[in-house]
Write an enzyme that holds these catalytic residues in place. Structure first.
Site, mmCIF file in Angstrom:
data_model
loop_
_atom_site.group_PDB
_atom_site.id
_atom_site.type_symbol
_atom_site.label_atom_id
_atom_site.label_comp_id
_atom_site.label_asym_id
_atom_site.label_seq_id
_atom_site.Cartn_x
_atom_site.Cartn_y
_atom_site.Cartn_z
ATOM 1 N N LYS A 155 0.706 -1.192 0.166
ATOM 2 C CA LYS A 155 -0.122 0.000 -0.090
ATOM 3 C C LYS A 155 0.939 1.467 0.336
ATOM 4 C CE LYS A 155 -1.978 3.461 2.929
ATOM 5 N NZ LYS A 155 -2.058 3.570 2.020
ATOM 6 N N GLY A 207 7.392 4.993 7.701
ATOM 7 C CA GLY A 207 6.183 5.852 8.286
ATOM 8 C C GLY A 207 6.008 7.007 9.682
ATOM 9 N N THR A 209 6.383 8.224 13.027
ATOM 10 C CA THR A 209 6.176 7.208 14.672
ATOM 11 C C THR A 209 4.722 7.407 15.431
ATOM 12 O OG1 THR A 209 8.923 8.320 14.826
ATOM 13 C CG2 THR A 209 6.838 7.328 17.110
ATOM 14 N N VAL A 211 2.189 7.460 14.144
ATOM 15 C CA VAL A 211 1.229 6.134 12.717
ATOM 16 C C VAL A 211 2.259 4.436 13.274
ATOM 17 C CG1 VAL A 211 0.492 4.944 10.540
ATOM 18 C CG2 VAL A 211 0.460 7.503 10.792
ATOM 19 N N GLY A 212 3.309 4.270 12.611
ATOM 20 C CA GLY A 212 4.542 3.606 14.078
ATOM 21 C C GLY A 212 3.435 2.741 14.839
ATOM 22 N N GLU A 229 9.741 0.932 10.247
ATOM 23 C CA GLU A 229 10.693 2.331 10.284
ATOM 24 C C GLU A 229 10.541 3.303 10.242
ATOM 25 O OE1 GLU A 229 14.094 1.094 9.841
ATOM 26 O OE2 GLU A 229 13.892 -0.507 9.389
ATOM 27 N N CYS A 263 14.043 10.646 6.041
ATOM 28 C CA CYS A 263 14.066 10.409 7.648
ATOM 29 C C CYS A 263 15.799 10.461 8.827
ATOM 30 C CB CYS A 263 13.632 8.945 8.015
ATOM 31 S SG CYS A 263 13.823 7.820 7.025
ATOM 32 N N GLU A 356 10.806 16.050 14.933
ATOM 33 C CA GLU A 356 11.318 15.894 13.251
ATOM 34 C C GLU A 356 10.311 17.228 12.312
ATOM 35 O OE1 GLU A 356 9.423 12.174 11.553
ATOM 36 O OE2 GLU A 356 11.666 11.940 10.153
HETATM 37 P P1 NAD Z 1 2.702 8.239 7.662
HETATM 38 O O1 NAD Z 1 2.954 7.455 8.824
HETATM 39 O O2 NAD Z 1 1.434 9.491 7.353
HETATM 40 O O3 NAD Z 1 2.201 7.031 6.285
HETATM 41 C C1 NAD Z 1 2.770 6.735 6.593
HETATM 42 C C2 NAD Z 1 2.446 4.825 5.427
HETATM 43 O O4 NAD Z 1 0.764 4.762 6.402
HETATM 44 C C3 NAD Z 1 0.874 6.046 4.190
HETATM 45 O O5 NAD Z 1 1.142 4.701 3.437
HETATM 46 C C4 NAD Z 1 -0.317 5.862 4.607
HETATM 47 O O6 NAD Z 1 -2.036 5.779 3.621
HETATM 48 C C5 NAD Z 1 -0.262 4.832 5.577
HETATM 49 N N1 NAD Z 1 -1.220 4.587 7.076
HETATM 50 C C6 NAD Z 1 -2.059 6.076 7.751
HETATM 51 N N2 NAD Z 1 -1.797 5.799 8.559
HETATM 52 C C7 NAD Z 1 -2.424 3.841 8.655
HETATM 53 C C8 NAD Z 1 -3.029 3.900 10.031
HETATM 54 N N3 NAD Z 1 -3.421 3.955 10.819
HETATM 55 N N4 NAD Z 1 -3.218 1.946 9.606
HETATM 56 C C9 NAD Z 1 -2.101 1.883 8.846
HETATM 57 N N5 NAD Z 1 -1.647 3.098 7.351
HETATM 58 C C10 NAD Z 1 -2.191 4.072 7.044
HETATM 59 O O7 NAD Z 1 3.701 9.367 6.973
HETATM 60 P P2 NAD Z 1 3.960 9.396 5.910
HETATM 61 O O8 NAD Z 1 4.090 11.295 6.231
HETATM 62 O O9 NAD Z 1 3.686 9.789 4.679
HETATM 63 O O10 NAD Z 1 5.893 10.130 5.838
HETATM 64 C C11 NAD Z 1 6.926 10.247 6.826
HETATM 65 C C12 NAD Z 1 7.353 9.683 7.922
HETATM 66 O O11 NAD Z 1 8.260 8.456 7.493
HETATM 67 C C13 NAD Z 1 8.098 11.185 8.617
HETATM 68 O O12 NAD Z 1 7.696 10.593 10.041
HETATM 69 C C14 NAD Z 1 9.522 9.817 7.951
HETATM 70 O O13 NAD Z 1 10.723 10.231 9.130
HETATM 71 C C15 NAD Z 1 9.063 8.341 8.501
HETATM 72 N N6 NAD Z 1 10.053 7.412 7.436
HETATM 73 C C16 NAD Z 1 11.162 7.259 8.098
HETATM 74 C C17 NAD Z 1 12.176 5.775 6.907
HETATM 75 C C18 NAD Z 1 12.782 5.424 8.061
HETATM 76 O O14 NAD Z 1 13.529 4.633 7.276
HETATM 77 N N7 NAD Z 1 12.697 5.363 9.380
HETATM 78 C C19 NAD Z 1 11.744 6.444 5.812
HETATM 79 C C20 NAD Z 1 10.894 7.794 5.334
HETATM 80 C C21 NAD Z 1 9.924 7.842 5.974
#
Ligand code: NAD
Length: 454
Positions: A155, A207, A209, A211-212, A229, A263, A356
């Site tokens: 996704k 994504g 932290t 949402v993680g 990640e 990130c 961040e």
């Molecule tokens: P995000 O967490 O908003 O979204 C990431 C993904 O999760 C998207 O596909 C989104 O649709 C999905 N998502 C959102 N809510 C969800 C839920 N409740 N259940 C399941 N999936 C859901 O992040 P973003 O804004 O797309 O990306 C930016 C973030 O990603 C930053 O915090 C960045 O640090 C992090 N990031 C981390 C790494 C790493 O390797 N550590 C790499 C790139 C980005």
């Protein structure tokens, strides 16, 4: 909810594509296809699976420029960066194409028989990815997952689904039907469904932290494996005995690369107090020289931010009266532009120091000595990446061991390589991607005992 997803071009704000918006039904259908394909993919002889992954790599190689252009337009990243990223996608598939025949086990001495371990795939794996490095981050997950014998449902982020959808077509030309599936839809419906789905064995997520955390909690109800990640607030630690000119020349792109939406961005530049003024003088011309503009121009080094919302969020860290020491340039007119910005001197309780930002804003923070440098570097919930600049090798190694992050680099700001593990300490995540370690995250160890006594 609308049945289509409008995909914008961040450099122009124009509509780049309209695609069907997947929902829970499409997520379920994708999982069902992946589940149906799993027994065949898993049972395939390792050498045959390797051959197909090499063929997929050949297909990616042939489409490299097309994918780079699509990624550059959809994510607003400079075309030269996009080419580099697609090169990494290719390298990642080549690297893991060698893995099916190297999923080794152990033989363990025990009494009464023979004990050995084998590695088994998990089943259907869901991959949920962000918009900053769309296909690259997906490849870090897809390649080891497939090599280990899993089938996948990817996704992509709603803002940047186009290269993932094109990848699904390319994979469909080479791999058996149902092995690779892409569902482009919102996180709170499609993503959430994948996390909860009983037929999904694992979620690999990159994504934020926030949402993680929610994914880890939701995955608990079915005891799904998770790799996370997440965010970062990495330190670039520059000692007085460093090659200051080199450190200052390298620092800007370590935080302004990908418009700071990285990130690993070294967004806290820690400089030993005795050289901080000199460092600022050396830094300024490099920040002012960053070519910010049209992602499709070969000379561009930094593009726009991904969305209007992201631009507003980044701007909130630089309110009127903020201590802006250096501000680069950015185009006017349409597009989500934000000029590279360096804050100094900045209060250590400022949000810009602690949070961040995920945009082109850096803070410069002075420190007295090695102990204080380590203390400041570790004063964060995150632990992803970072750099140390010093000509003193023993100090470099001491500080590298003391900083609580998963990845560190000495006298350079590059820390992501296909062949080496990548991932975070603390709230930057769980598990490792890339390198040999990623395969552990897409397989289970099975222990088998064969009795040899009657
Ligand atoms: P995000 O967490 O908003 O979204 C990431 C993904 O999760 C998207 O596909 C989104 O649709 C999905 N998502 C959102 N809510 C969800 C839920 N409740 N259940 C399941 N999936 C859901 O992040 P973003 O804004 O797309 O990306 C930016 C973030 O990603 C930053 O915090 C960045 O640090 C992090 N990031 C981390 C790494 C790493 O390797 N550590 C790499 C790139 C980005």
């Amino acid at each position: 909810m609308s049945a289509t997803l409008q995909v914008l071009e961040p450099a122009t704000e124009a509509v780049l594509a309209e695609i069907p918006r997947a929902g829970v039904e499409e997520a379920d259908a994708a999982v069902a296809r992946a589940r149906a394909a799993y027994p065949g993919w898993r049972a395939m002889a390792p050498a045959d699976r390797a051959k197909l992954l090499h063929r997929l790599a050949d297909t990616i190689e042939a489409a490299l420029e097309e994918l780079a252009l699509l990624e550059a337009r959809n994510a607003g990243k400079p075309i030269t960066d996009a080419r580099g990223e697609m090169g990494m996608v290719l390298d990642t598939f080549r690297y893991y194409a060698g893995a099916p025949e190297r999923m080794l086990g152990d033989t363990i001495p025990v009494g009464g028989g023979q004990s050995f371990t084998v590695r088994e795939p998990l089943g259907v794996v869901a991959l949920i990815t962000p918009w900053n490095f769309p296909l690259t981050i997906a490849a870090w997950k897809m390649a080891p997952a497939l090599a280990a014998g899993n089938t996948i449902v990817l996704k992509p982020a709603e803002l940047t689904p186009l290269t993932a959808l094109r990848f699904e077509q390319l994979a469909g030309e080479v791999l058996p039907a149902g092995v690779v599936n892409v569902v482009a839809g919102p996180g709170r419906t499609v993503g959430q469904r994948l996390v909860e789905h009983p037929d999904v064995a694992k979620v690999a997520f990159t994504g934020s932290t926030a949402v993680g955390r929610a994914i880890a909690a939701d995955a608990a109800s079915t005891i799904k494996r998770v790799t996370l990640e997440l965010g970062g607030k990495s330190a670039n630690v520059i000692f007085a005995d460093a090659d200051l000119a080199r450190a200052a020349a390298a620092a800007p792109m370590a935080v302004f690369g990908n418009a700071g939406q990285d990130c690993c961005a070294r967004s806290r530049i820690l400089v030993q107090r005795s050289v901080v003024e000199r460092f600022m003088e050396l830094l300024e011309p490099h920040v002012l020289a960053i070519a910010v503009g049209d992602p499709l121009s070969e000379a561009t080094q930094m593009g726009p931010l991904i969305s209007a919302g992201q631009r507003d969020a980044v701007a909130s860290y630089v309110p009127d009266g903020a201590p802006v020491a250096i501000r680069g340039s950015a185009p006017d007119g349409p597009g989500y532009w934000f000029a590279p910005t360096v804050l100094f001197p900045v209060d250590r309780h400022d949000r810009a120091v602690g949070e961040e930002i995920f945009g082109p804003v850096a803070t410069v923070i002075p420190f007295e000595d090695e102990a204080e440098a380590v203390a400041i570097a570790n004063d964060t919930i995150y632990g992803l990446s970072g750099s140390i600049w010093t000509e003193n090798g023993a100090r470099a190694l001491r500080v590298a061991r003391a900083i609580e992050t998963g990845v560190l680099s000495i006298n350079t700001n590059t820390s992501v390589r296909v062949a080496t593990p990548f991932g975070g300490f603390k709230q930057s995540g769980v598990g490792r991607e890339l390198g040999p370690h990623a395969l552990d995250a897409y397989s289970e160890v099975k222990s088998i005992f064969y009795a040899t006594e009657g």
